[in-house]
Enzyme design. Structure first.
Site, PDB file in Angstrom:
ATOM      1  CB  SER A 129     -47.468  14.985  26.767  1.00  0.00           C
ATOM      2  OG  SER A 129     -46.147  14.942  27.639  1.00  0.00           O
ATOM      3  CE  LYS A 166     -46.220  12.310  29.771  1.00  0.00           C
ATOM      4  NZ  LYS A 166     -45.589  12.822  29.233  1.00  0.00           N
TER       5      LYS A 166
END
Lengths: 208, 208
Positions: A129, A166
């Site tokens: 991701s 993230k």
DNA sequence: AATTTATGCATAGATTAATATGGCATAATT
DNA sequence: AATTATGCCATATTAATCTATGCATAAATT
């Protein structure tokens, strides 16, 4: 810069490495015994080393030496001594306590000092991701523990009881987590908790 | 293992960390001054720490302390002892000798053993030609010196007398270098020389 | 040739630092 | 209740360590 004579160099080396075996510097007498010279002579050498800027010394302090400069080998030793060994945690499954000892997969070394004296740990990245930020599956991130961060910084966040890497977005009304991969959507409507900020990335290439 | 009282622990910590600021352990008097207790009391604490196995001490030796580390600490020390300190070279300008001492910008530590006992060095990456392989401008690559590599491996090659990071393509008639960025073309018709293979990547994120 | 630097010795004296004792009070443990 | 460990003080003594000084010689430097 003043050069050292071979005698001076060997005495400097002796002082610099004495602490590897013991954990304190030598006395004048110990230096003298090592090189079979008297204390008076040692004094002279010490004085020379001080004048040339290789050695500092506290007056009247037993073993009060501090090696300022030294040869390359000694410099390497000093670098080693300033390393921090931090635990590497594997993939943290949902619900498990993150910093459990059972999760320690190994240890990673990092240079301390530069990066503040807070508590660090390392984490193995799972998934792709963050691929558009150059963070790949299997990479190791070194994390500094903190519970907040700035917009745009890469953080480790606790989301659904799982640790995830993230980018933090913090500019609008509400902070949210952003993936660096167009395949993934940003995570906007879930509560999360920041546990640290990524300060370094490591990637091992397989060796044959 | 006997447990320490909070007083004992803080004294042990003081002794262990004293060397960070100076490069020698404290005296009984210095410990006493720190904690506003007399030397006699310090003696008692030291004795307790010795009895419990946390501290060793040379009799009649000034500053003769040695903090005996716990198991975890020892493991960390062992890791440290297996580290390799390798030079970090900056951007190598065309024509300059690559491994010149003047080009050493610093030192990087790496875990040895695993990666063979050959000679390693580190190099700061310049440019974005490898961005699609997750190697960014400013990243540091750790390189193992070798003069050949397999197809697909990321190598440091000497091209026009300049060191460059590229993917080696070796499958057809002729070997060539491939950039990992669609903006760049592969380098097919220039002679090059492989000087090493990338075995690890490091990236520092700026710390506030 | 004169001077400085490096290397060495010896020794007295000053200072620092560790040791040895003895005593006292409180909390924890048996 | 008795014992042990902890935590604290004070002081005298011994040992370790550093400093100061003077002298000597060979090699390097000016």
């Amino acid at each position: 810069m003043h050069k050292l004579t071979s005698k001076q160099k060997s005495i400097l080396d002796f002082i610099a490495n004495f602490g590897n075996e013991y954990s304190y510097p030598p006395t004048l007498k110990e230096i003298g015994e090592k090189f079979r010279i008297t204390i008076g002579t040692v004094q002279d050498h010490i004085k020379a080393l001080q004048n040339k800027g290789y050695l500092e010394r506290r007056k009247d302090i037993a073993r009060g030496f501090r090696v300022v400069k030294s040869d390359e080998e000694n410099q390497k030793e000093r670098i080693k001594s300033q390393l921090n060994v931090i635990p590497l945690y594997g993939n943290v499954a949902a619900g498990e306590p993150i910093f459990a000892d059972d999760n320690v997969q190994g240890y990673v070394t990092m240079e301390k000092n530069l990066k503040g004296h807070k508590i660090h740990f390392a984490l193995k990245v799972k998934g792709d991701s963050m691929i558009d930020s150059g963070i790949y599956d299997g990479d190791i991130v070194i994390v500094r523990k903190q519970d907040s961060a700035e917009d745009g910084e890469i953080v480790i966040a606790l989301l659904d009881d799982e640790a995830t890497v993230k980018t933090l977005r913090n500019r609008r009304i509400k902070a949210y987590l952003e993936a660096s991969n167009s395949k993934y959507k940003s995570i906007i409507n879930k509560p999360f908790k920041i546990i640290g900020k990524v300060i370094e990335l490591r990637r091992d290439y397989n060796i044959i």
